[in-house]
Design an enzyme around this catalytic site. Structure first.
Site, mmCIF file in Angstrom:
data_model
loop_
_atom_site.group_PDB
_atom_site.id
_atom_site.type_symbol
_atom_site.label_atom_id
_atom_site.label_comp_id
_atom_site.label_asym_id
_atom_site.label_seq_id
_atom_site.Cartn_x
_atom_site.Cartn_y
_atom_site.Cartn_z
ATOM 1 N N ILE A 258 0.837 -1.199 0.000
ATOM 2 C CA ILE A 258 0.000 0.000 0.000
ATOM 3 C C ILE A 258 0.872 1.249 0.000
ATOM 4 O O ILE A 258 0.547 2.266 -0.608
ATOM 5 C CB ILE A 258 -0.889 0.081 1.270
ATOM 6 C CG1 ILE A 258 -1.682 -1.200 1.474
ATOM 7 C CG2 ILE A 258 -1.817 1.268 1.193
ATOM 8 C CD1 ILE A 258 -2.340 -1.256 2.846
ATOM 9 N N THR A 260 5.125 2.768 0.603
ATOM 10 C CA THR A 260 6.535 2.582 0.893
ATOM 11 C C THR A 260 7.062 3.891 1.448
ATOM 12 O O THR A 260 7.192 4.866 0.725
ATOM 13 C CB THR A 260 7.326 2.230 -0.393
ATOM 14 O OG1 THR A 260 6.575 1.282 -1.122
ATOM 15 C CG2 THR A 260 8.680 1.672 -0.070
ATOM 16 N N LYS A 262 9.773 6.035 4.270
ATOM 17 C CA LYS A 262 11.188 6.035 4.598
ATOM 18 C C LYS A 262 11.475 5.021 5.691
ATOM 19 O O LYS A 262 12.513 4.380 5.704
ATOM 20 C CB LYS A 262 11.598 7.432 5.076
ATOM 21 C CG LYS A 262 12.458 8.123 4.056
ATOM 22 C CD LYS A 262 13.058 9.441 4.478
ATOM 23 C CE LYS A 262 12.944 9.832 5.907
ATOM 24 N NZ LYS A 262 13.029 11.252 6.156
ATOM 25 N N GLU A 263 10.550 4.867 6.599
ATOM 26 C CA GLU A 263 10.812 4.022 7.746
ATOM 27 C C GLU A 263 10.022 2.723 7.750
ATOM 28 O O GLU A 263 10.306 1.840 8.543
ATOM 29 C CB GLU A 263 10.515 4.805 9.029
ATOM 30 C CG GLU A 263 11.469 5.949 9.214
ATOM 31 C CD GLU A 263 10.839 7.133 9.890
ATOM 32 O OE1 GLU A 263 11.565 8.083 10.167
ATOM 33 O OE2 GLU A 263 9.633 7.136 10.139
ATOM 34 N N SER A 264 9.023 2.652 6.896
ATOM 35 C CA SER A 264 8.223 1.430 6.890
ATOM 36 C C SER A 264 7.611 1.159 5.526
ATOM 37 O O SER A 264 7.497 2.053 4.701
ATOM 38 C CB SER A 264 7.112 1.549 7.930
ATOM 39 O OG SER A 264 6.182 2.525 7.508
ATOM 40 N N VAL A 266 4.060 -0.684 4.070
ATOM 41 C CA VAL A 266 2.767 -1.190 4.537
ATOM 42 C C VAL A 266 2.152 -2.080 3.458
ATOM 43 O O VAL A 266 2.104 -1.713 2.285
ATOM 44 C CB VAL A 266 1.810 -0.029 4.895
ATOM 45 C CG1 VAL A 266 0.466 -0.559 5.368
ATOM 46 C CG2 VAL A 266 2.425 0.867 5.964
ATOM 47 N N ASP A 404 3.062 13.373 15.232
ATOM 48 C CA ASP A 404 3.196 13.478 13.773
ATOM 49 C C ASP A 404 1.805 13.644 13.173
ATOM 50 O O ASP A 404 1.469 13.071 12.141
ATOM 51 C CB ASP A 404 3.896 12.240 13.200
ATOM 52 C CG ASP A 404 4.361 12.437 11.754
ATOM 53 O OD1 ASP A 404 4.398 13.605 11.297
ATOM 54 O OD2 ASP A 404 4.669 11.435 11.076
HETATM 55 P P1 ADP Z 1 4.696 5.998 7.559
HETATM 56 O O1 ADP Z 1 4.005 7.314 7.278
HETATM 57 O O2 ADP Z 1 5.596 6.060 8.743
HETATM 58 O O3 ADP Z 1 5.333 5.401 6.345
HETATM 59 P P2 ADP Z 1 2.028 5.028 8.127
HETATM 60 O O4 ADP Z 1 1.629 4.258 9.330
HETATM 61 O O5 ADP Z 1 1.558 6.446 8.035
HETATM 62 O O6 ADP Z 1 3.594 4.914 7.984
HETATM 63 O O7 ADP Z 1 1.509 4.230 6.875
HETATM 64 C C1 ADP Z 1 1.751 4.678 5.566
HETATM 65 C C2 ADP Z 1 0.499 4.621 4.741
HETATM 66 O O8 ADP Z 1 -0.021 3.311 4.704
HETATM 67 C C3 ADP Z 1 -0.614 5.469 5.297
HETATM 68 O O9 ADP Z 1 -0.551 6.779 4.817
HETATM 69 C C4 ADP Z 1 -1.861 4.760 4.800
HETATM 70 O O10 ADP Z 1 -2.159 5.163 3.497
HETATM 71 C C5 ADP Z 1 -1.427 3.315 4.781
HETATM 72 N N1 ADP Z 1 -1.835 2.630 5.997
HETATM 73 C C6 ADP Z 1 -1.134 2.459 7.135
HETATM 74 N N2 ADP Z 1 -1.824 1.764 8.043
HETATM 75 C C7 ADP Z 1 -3.011 1.488 7.479
HETATM 76 C C8 ADP Z 1 -4.193 0.787 7.902
HETATM 77 N N3 ADP Z 1 -4.279 0.229 9.102
HETATM 78 N N4 ADP Z 1 -5.222 0.703 7.037
HETATM 79 C C9 ADP Z 1 -5.139 1.259 5.828
HETATM 80 N N5 ADP Z 1 -4.086 1.913 5.367
HETATM 81 C C10 ADP Z 1 -3.021 2.037 6.169
HETATM 82 MN MN MN Z 2 2.402 8.338 7.916
#
Ligand code: ADP
Ligand code: MN
Length: 515
Positions: A258, A260, A262-264, A266, A404
């Site tokens: 879903i 990509t 910098k730190e994770s 999903v 954040d």
């Molecule tokens: P980061 O911003 O540190 O990369 P996030 O937790 O914000 O990590 O996740 C990145 C993106 O992934 C989010 O902006 C969202 O679009 C999607 N995402 C994260 N967690 C969920 C979730 N539980 N359900 C749906 N989408 C999610």
């Molecule tokens: Mn985020």
């Protein structure tokens, strides 16, 4: 010194070293001290290095004995020799990979492929588009015998019989051998560099050509694969963990990536039947995989280093464990929020650096971020009041500051706002907690004021509404100065009373309010 060299160590002459090390030595040499197998297993060990807990349980067994039986093989040409050496190496390497792959996968219904690590990329496996077959088509076919070249009578040293030209076979051959080191690190040239191996120009050029084209080919194949799977940006360790979750029936399938960051990274997944505790798994899940490379996390030190919940552990941990703590932190924070009834993903499970939670969205489509969605003015207003309420709950009931919070970390789903991304959230008494809260308030306030919500409080009003701190300053500089003074008071309180405060279940002293 021994001028004659009779008693000198064997490595002064080429032959003893050659005899000891020759990987294609005759079968009579029962004790090949450094066989290709050794070199190979070493490289394998390096490339497939999986750490403690995921290490293969059994010691890798490697086929013993010489690889080429010598008798019927034409070894007159060093080109042939070099190619045989390379081929044998690649074959053994790939065979070993296949064995590992098999051991890895066993009888399970889901399998993991080591294909990307293979040296020999069989042409029949790849779609035979024309650009795959590049090096046979080049004008410099290394297999075609070159015209015999004549050595020009230039560039020589010595006199009489001792003349050595710069084209001297031995000198040149040794130089070529040394130059093999310049090939890409992935190109296996055997341990010829350690021996007194003399590569003719012809062989060297052929190898060089081969190294380049293989490098390109391998990179291309690799790229294609990486972009075509849901396993993008996932290392073997993570892949194994994901695979175990599917295998255990916790997840049904992992469908794709879903986001990509910098730190994770999903991923979306369909939930399986039950988790490890026999609890039902949500039909759709989001897997947040925290990146295990450290660099990205350096600038987050400030969030966790001063967080009392993690203080004792921080200094003693190795970097990998620190990264797991981000995942752990996000899990704890989500759990607190869930308890307070704040709309947020529900935690399913945590496995090392992978957090499994419920998916906010439907049919693999994640809910849009507030940044992306165009809300009616009515919904905008509704969203604003909801966020104001959530920030208060977060602060008072969960004892958390998001840290954040912005339109990027709020999703719009089923007519309301959902908070996500709380791995960096801290308690209000974190040495910079109130500064983080002020930043959050500024983001929220600006977003809604710009978005046409006339009722939205400005950042200072919002800060006071959330924290009940009633800071009176009417400009940002003074306001921030007061915030920092408050943080300092709290710090001093901690220093005096120790970090294990009886006031808070979490080891925190309470915020000292202005009287
Ligand atoms: P980061 O911003 O540190 O990369 P996030 O937790 O914000 O990590 O996740 C990145 C993106 O992934 C989010 O902006 C969202 O679009 C999607 N995402 C994260 N967690 C969920 C979730 N539980 N359900 C749906 N989408 C999610
Ligand atoms: Mn985020």
């Amino acid at each position: 010194m021994d001028p004659v060299g009779v008693t000198a160590a064997p490595e002064t002459g080429p032959s003893p070293a050659w005899q000891n090390k020759c990987p294609w030595g005759t079968p009579k040499h029962a004790a090949i001290s450094c066989s290709l197998a050794d070199v190979m297993s070493e490289q394998l060990a390096k490339e497939l290095q999986l750490e403690e807990e995921v290490a293969f349980p059994e010691v890798v067994t490697v086929a013993k004995g010489p690889f080429i039986t010598g008798e019927n093989t034409d070894t007159s040409s060093d080109l042939m020799l070099a190619q045989m050496l390379q081929m044998e190496f690649d074959r053994e390497y790939d065979a070993q990979l296949r064995r590992e792959e098999k051991k890895f996968n066993g009888d399970s219904k889901v399998s993991i492929s080591f294909e990307n690590y293979r040296k020999v990329h069989p042409y029949e496996d790849s779609d035979s588009s024309e650009d795959e077959v590049d090096w046979q088509d080049t004008r410099h076919d290394p297999y075609r015998a070159d015209k015999p070249t004549t050595t020009p009578k230039k560039g020589f040293i010595g006199k009489g019989k001792e003349i050595t030209t710069k084209h001297d076979e031995v000198v040149c051959g040794r130089k070529n051998t040394a130059r093999m080191e310049n090939f890409g690190p992935d190109f296996q040239v055997g341990d010829g560099i350690g021996m007194d191996l003399k590569l003719s120009n012809q062989v060297f050029n052929a190898l060089k050509q081969h190294a380049y084209s293989e490098e390109r080919r391998s990179a291309r194949l690799h790229e294609k694969k990486e972009h075509s799977t849901a396993e993008k940006a996932v290392d073997p360790k993570t892949r194994l963990l994901l695979y175990k979750m599917v295998n255990a029936g916790i997840l049904e399938t992992i469908t794709g990536c879903i986001s990509t960051g910098k730190e994770s990274v999903v991923f979306h997944a369909y939930g399986g039947k039950t988790d490890e505790d026999d609890k039902a798994v949500p039909p759709e899940c989001a897997l947040k995989v925290f990146k295990t490379t450290l660099n990205e996390f350096k600038n987050r030190d400030k969030y966790i280093k001063d967080d009392y919940r993690f203080k004792d552990r921080f200094s003693k941990l190795n970097p990998r464990k620190v990264i797991r703590m981000w995942a752990e932190k996000e899990m704890h924070n989500l759990t607190r929020m869930q308890k307070a009834g704040i709309p947020c993903p529900q935690v399913v499970m945590l496995k090392k650096h992978i957090l499994v939670m419920s998916f906010i969205g439907q049919d693999q489509v994640p809910a849009p971020k507030l940044k992306e969605v165009k809300l009616s003015s009515e919904d905008m207003k509704k969203a604003y009041y909801q966020i104001l309420h959530m920030m208060q709950q977060l602060y008072k009931e969960c004892s958390l500051v998001h840290a954040d919070l912005s339109e990027y970390n709020m999703l719009w789903h089923e007519g309301k706002v959902w908070l996500i991304d709380v791995s960096q959230s801290v308690e209000p008494t974190h040495p910079h907690g109130l500064e983080f809260l002020f930043r959050d308030c500024r983001n929220v306030s600006q977003f809604f004021l710009k978005g046409g919500v006339a009722e939205a409080l400005n950042e200072r009003e919002l800060f006071n509404a959330v924290s009940s701190l009633n800071i009176a300053a009417d400009n940002e500089a003074d306001f921030l100065a007061e915030i920092e003074a408050l943080e300092k008071t709290n710090e001093d309180h901690v220093q005096k009373h120790g970090k294990k405060s009886p006031f808070s279940s979490d080891g925190y002293p309470p915020i000292i309010y202005n009287e």
